[in-house]
Every structure is written in structure tokens, then in C-alpha cells.
Scaffold this motif. Structure first.
Motif, PDB file in Angstrom:
ATOM      1  N   LEU A  45      -0.574  28.659  67.822  1.00  0.00           N
ATOM      2  CA  LEU A  45       0.195  29.105  66.662  1.00  0.00           C
ATOM      3  C   LEU A  45      -0.573  30.157  65.872  1.00  0.00           C
ATOM      4  O   LEU A  45      -1.718  29.957  65.490  1.00  0.00           O
ATOM      5  N   GLY A  46       0.071  31.293  65.670  1.00  0.00           N
ATOM      6  CA  GLY A  46      -0.511  32.341  64.840  1.00  0.00           C
ATOM      7  C   GLY A  46      -1.468  33.281  65.522  1.00  0.00           C
ATOM      8  O   GLY A  46      -1.809  34.320  64.953  1.00  0.00           O
ATOM      9  N   CYS A  47      -1.906  32.979  66.727  1.00  0.00           N
ATOM     10  CA  CYS A  47      -2.920  33.835  67.354  1.00  0.00           C
ATOM     11  C   CYS A  47      -2.367  35.207  67.735  1.00  0.00           C
ATOM     12  O   CYS A  47      -3.119  36.167  67.839  1.00  0.00           O
ATOM     13  N   ASP A  48      -1.066  35.317  67.924  1.00  0.00           N
ATOM     14  CA  ASP A  48      -0.474  36.612  68.268  1.00  0.00           C
ATOM     15  C   ASP A  48       0.086  37.336  67.036  1.00  0.00           C
ATOM     16  O   ASP A  48       0.674  38.394  67.150  1.00  0.00           O
ATOM     17  N   GLU A  49      -0.111  36.731  65.860  1.00  0.00           N
ATOM     18  CA  GLU A  49       0.290  37.316  64.582  1.00  0.00           C
ATOM     19  C   GLU A  49       1.779  37.632  64.493  1.00  0.00           C
ATOM     20  O   GLU A  49       2.199  38.526  63.751  1.00  0.00           O
ATOM     21  N   GLU A  50       2.598  36.904  65.234  1.00  0.00           N
ATOM     22  CA  GLU A  50       4.049  37.051  65.108  1.00  0.00           C
ATOM     23  C   GLU A  50       4.495  36.427  63.790  1.00  0.00           C
ATOM     24  O   GLU A  50       3.852  35.525  63.262  1.00  0.00           O
ATOM     25  N   GLU A  51       5.610  36.882  63.283  1.00  0.00           N
ATOM     26  CA  GLU A  51       6.092  36.402  61.991  1.00  0.00           C
ATOM     27  C   GLU A  51       6.726  35.008  62.100  1.00  0.00           C
ATOM     28  O   GLU A  51       7.209  34.598  63.147  1.00  0.00           O
ATOM     29  N   ILE A  52       6.740  34.324  60.968  1.00  0.00           N
ATOM     30  CA  ILE A  52       7.330  32.993  60.859  1.00  0.00           C
ATOM     31  C   ILE A  52       8.841  33.100  61.011  1.00  0.00           C
ATOM     32  O   ILE A  52       9.472  33.981  60.426  1.00  0.00           O
ATOM     33  N   VAL A  53       9.428  32.181  61.802  1.00  0.00           N
ATOM     34  CA  VAL A  53      10.881  32.143  61.975  1.00  0.00           C
ATOM     35  C   VAL A  53      11.482  30.785  61.615  1.00  0.00           C
ATOM     36  O   VAL A  53      12.701  30.644  61.557  1.00  0.00           O
ATOM     37  N   LEU A  54      10.631  29.781  61.361  1.00  0.00           N
ATOM     38  CA  LEU A  54      11.152  28.454  61.036  1.00  0.00           C
ATOM     39  C   LEU A  54      10.160  27.712  60.148  1.00  0.00           C
ATOM     40  O   LEU A  54       8.965  27.664  60.451  1.00  0.00           O
ATOM     41  N   LEU A  55      10.669  27.162  59.045  1.00  0.00           N
ATOM     42  CA  LEU A  55       9.879  26.288  58.172  1.00  0.00           C
ATOM     43  C   LEU A  55      10.647  24.988  57.998  1.00  0.00           C
ATOM     44  O   LEU A  55      11.852  25.009  57.739  1.00  0.00           O
ATOM     45  N   VAL A  56       9.949  23.873  58.160  1.00  0.00           N
ATOM     46  CA  VAL A  56      10.568  22.551  58.003  1.00  0.00           C
ATOM     47  C   VAL A  56       9.702  21.744  57.047  1.00  0.00           C
ATOM     48  O   VAL A  56       8.471  21.747  57.158  1.00  0.00           O
ATOM     49  N   LEU A  57      10.348  21.047  56.116  1.00  0.00           N
ATOM     50  CA  LEU A  57       9.647  20.202  55.158  1.00  0.00           C
ATOM     51  C   LEU A  57      10.362  18.871  55.042  1.00  0.00           C
ATOM     52  O   LEU A  57      11.563  18.827  54.795  1.00  0.00           O
ATOM     53  N   SER A  58       9.611  17.791  55.237  1.00  0.00           N
ATOM     54  CA  SER A  58      10.105  16.433  54.966  1.00  0.00           C
ATOM     55  C   SER A  58       9.267  15.867  53.843  1.00  0.00           C
ATOM     56  O   SER A  58       8.041  15.841  53.932  1.00  0.00           O
ATOM     57  N   ILE A  59       9.924  15.415  52.786  1.00  0.00           N
ATOM     58  CA  ILE A  59       9.220  14.828  51.647  1.00  0.00           C
ATOM     59  C   ILE A  59       9.296  13.312  51.759  1.00  0.00           C
ATOM     60  O   ILE A  59      10.383  12.750  51.908  1.00  0.00           O
ATOM     61  N   ILE A  60       8.117  12.680  51.692  1.00  0.00           N
ATOM     62  CA  ILE A  60       8.013  11.225  51.818  1.00  0.00           C
ATOM     63  C   ILE A  60       7.484  10.655  50.508  1.00  0.00           C
ATOM     64  O   ILE A  60       6.457  11.106  50.004  1.00  0.00           O
ATOM     65  N   LYS A  61       8.197   9.647  49.973  1.00  0.00           N
ATOM     66  CA  LYS A  61       7.717   8.946  48.782  1.00  0.00           C
ATOM     67  C   LYS A  61       6.709   7.908  49.244  1.00  0.00           C
ATOM     68  O   LYS A  61       7.034   6.993  50.003  1.00  0.00           O
ATOM     69  N   VAL A  62       5.466   8.046  48.825  1.00  0.00           N
ATOM     70  CA  VAL A  62       4.366   7.214  49.312  1.00  0.00           C
ATOM     71  C   VAL A  62       4.567   5.741  48.966  1.00  0.00           C
ATOM     72  O   VAL A  62       4.347   4.863  49.801  1.00  0.00           O
ATOM     73  N   SER A  63       5.013   5.444  47.759  1.00  0.00           N
ATOM     74  CA  SER A  63       5.119   4.046  47.318  1.00  0.00           C
ATOM     75  C   SER A  63       6.113   3.228  48.129  1.00  0.00           C
ATOM     76  O   SER A  63       5.956   2.018  48.281  1.00  0.00           O
ATOM     77  N   THR A  64       7.140   3.883  48.676  1.00  0.00           N
ATOM     78  CA  THR A  64       8.151   3.166  49.459  1.00  0.00           C
ATOM     79  C   THR A  64       8.132   3.543  50.937  1.00  0.00           C
ATOM     80  O   THR A  64       8.884   2.978  51.726  1.00  0.00           O
ATOM     81  N   ASN A  65       7.286   4.525  51.287  1.00  0.00           N
ATOM     82  CA  ASN A  65       7.220   5.036  52.658  1.00  0.00           C
ATOM     83  C   ASN A  65       8.599   5.495  53.146  1.00  0.00           C
ATOM     84  O   ASN A  65       8.958   5.316  54.290  1.00  0.00           O
ATOM     85  N   GLU A  66       9.349   6.098  52.247  1.00  0.00           N
ATOM     86  CA  GLU A  66      10.715   6.530  52.519  1.00  0.00           C
ATOM     87  C   GLU A  66      10.792   8.049  52.606  1.00  0.00           C
ATOM     88  O   GLU A  66      10.219   8.759  51.774  1.00  0.00           O
ATOM     89  N   VAL A  67      11.515   8.555  53.621  1.00  0.00           N
ATOM     90  CA  VAL A  67      11.773   9.988  53.708  1.00  0.00           C
ATOM     91  C   VAL A  67      12.868  10.296  52.691  1.00  0.00           C
ATOM     92  O   VAL A  67      13.988   9.808  52.796  1.00  0.00           O
ATOM     93  N   VAL A  68      12.513  11.086  51.697  1.00  0.00           N
ATOM     94  CA  VAL A  68      13.434  11.414  50.611  1.00  0.00           C
ATOM     95  C   VAL A  68      14.380  12.524  51.029  1.00  0.00           C
ATOM     96  O   VAL A  68      15.573  12.479  50.748  1.00  0.00           O
ATOM     97  N   VAL A  69      13.842  13.533  51.701  1.00  0.00           N
ATOM     98  CA  VAL A  69      14.652  14.671  52.125  1.00  0.00           C
ATOM     99  C   VAL A  69      13.934  15.397  53.261  1.00  0.00           C
ATOM    100  O   VAL A  69      12.713  15.412  53.312  1.00  0.00           O
ATOM    101  N   THR A  70      14.714  15.973  54.154  1.00  0.00           N
ATOM    102  CA  THR A  70      14.190  16.862  55.190  1.00  0.00           C
ATOM    103  C   THR A  70      15.038  18.127  55.174  1.00  0.00           C
ATOM    104  O   THR A  70      16.265  18.053  55.222  1.00  0.00           O
ATOM    105  N   LYS A  71      14.366  19.260  55.070  1.00  0.00           N
ATOM    106  CA  LYS A  71      15.056  20.546  55.058  1.00  0.00           C
ATOM    107  C   LYS A  71      14.415  21.464  56.088  1.00  0.00           C
ATOM    108  O   LYS A  71      13.208  21.510  56.238  1.00  0.00           O
TER     109      LYS A  71
END
Length: 193
Positions: A45-71
Motif C-alpha cells: 500500500l502506497g509504495c507506487d504513490e497512487e491516489e486514494i480511491v476508498l476510505l472506510v471507517l467503522s466506529i466502535i463504542k469501547v464500553s459496549t464493544n458495539e459497532v456504532v456506524v460503518t461508512k
């Protein structure tokens, strides 16, 4: 996550890199963050310096170990208007991305703003939010250099992260797992959580 667990967070400020230890009880939310580029991914990843085409984020609430949202956000590279075939075959197969999908997506600065809106909507003021990445490449090799080159100001939480590979290696005394799959297989073999 056990309330006694220690997390080593890697931070970057004013070009300086350092580590900070936190207990899991000090962290309110984890943001599992994934980056894919138009070129090589995985261990390259990144060694060919190509541009980013996909970003994914999953937010997890630590106290409940619950996935709050994934985008998931497809990102349009600046080169999309001049290159007819901008996606590598690996990117098309592994991430099911299509050329038109990427060419019609939002630019990186807009996607960063949209991701920040997701974080702001789900993580309260004063709560500690830390990114979790599979190694250092997604942030240090891809996002930070590309954002800098495009003069995009990143929110502060992109300057600190929990390196899953590094912590796995420290815990298991195992050097350089190649992937999350490797980490899972070794965990099963060793009978660890």
C-alpha cells in the motif's frame, strides 16, 4: 475490551513521532480505518504513490464493544479526468470498484469532511476517539502525504493511531504479520483471544 488493557497510541505532532500509553477505559471510541489506493494495496500500500480511491471507517463504542456506524466512501483521484483506466486490476477485484464509480466520486477533501461529520455525529465532545489501522501504511504512507500534497487539513485524530500489527507482534512475540488473516490464524493456533 478489558478495562485494564493498555493501548499504545502512536502520535505525530509538528513532524515529531512519539508513543502515548492509554488504558482502554480512557478511550471512548475506536475508529477502525481502512484505505485503498488506485494502485497496489495490502503490504505494498502506497509504495507506487497512487491516489486514494476508498476510505472506510467503522466506529466502535469501547464500553459496549458495539459497532456504532460503518461508512465507506469512494474517492475520486485528481488524475481521473486524464486517465481512462486508473484502477489497478487488484483494486477492481479486491474492492469491487469500477472506473465510473471512482470517476464520479467526491474528491478527497470533501470525503475527509464527510468522514469528520460521521465522527462528530457519533463521538461526543470530550470523548476520546482513536483510529485503529492495520499497520502504519494507511496513514503515514497514504493519507498524510496525499493530504499534504493537496493542501488538505486533516482533523487532529488522524495524527494518532493504534497500530494493530505492532501491538499484535508485541503481544505474541511475532515479527511482522502480513495481514489480519495471519493475525487471526496465529491467534487461533495459540488459543488466544
Amino acid at each position: 475490551m478489558d478495562s485494564d488493557s493498555n493501548l499504545i497510541i502512536e502520535m505525530q505532532k509538528d513532524g515529531e513521532e512519539y508513543e502515548v500509553g492509554l488504558t482502554s477505559s480512557e478511550v471512548s471510541y475506536l475508529g477502525v480505518f481502512f484505505v485503498a489506493t488506485a494502485g497496489q494495496n495490502g503490504p505494498n500500500l502506497g509504495c507506487d504513490e497512487e491516489e486514494i480511491v476508498l476510505l472506510v471507517l467503522s466506529i466502535i463504542k469501547v464500553s459496549t464493544n458495539e459497532v456504532v456506524v460503518t461508512k465507506s466512501f469512494v474517492v475520486q483521484p485528481h488524475t481521473s479526468d486524464i486517465n481512462e483506466n486508473l484502477l489497478s486490476e487488484e483494486c477492481k477485484v479486491d474492492f469491487k470498484l469500477q472506473e465510473d464509480q471512482v470517476k464520479n466520486a467526491k474528491l478527497l477533501d470533501v470525503v475527509i469532511e464527510q468522514l469528520d461529520e460521521v465522527v462528530t455525529a457519533h463521538v461526543g465532545s470530550g470523548e476520546v476517539f482513536v483510529l485503529v489501522v492495520d499497520g502504519q501504511l494507511p496513514l503515514r504512507q497514504c493519507l498524510h502525504p496525499e493530504a499534504s500534497a493537496k493542501e488538505i487539513t486533516l482533523p487532529d485524530y488522524y495524527n494518532s493511531f493504534f497500530d494493530l500489527r505492532k501491538e499484535f507482534s508485541s503481544y505474541h512475540q511475532y515479527n511482522h504479520p502480513e495481514s489480519i488473516t495471519d493475525m487471526l490464524k496465529l491467534s487461533v493456533e495459540l488459543g488466544s483471544p
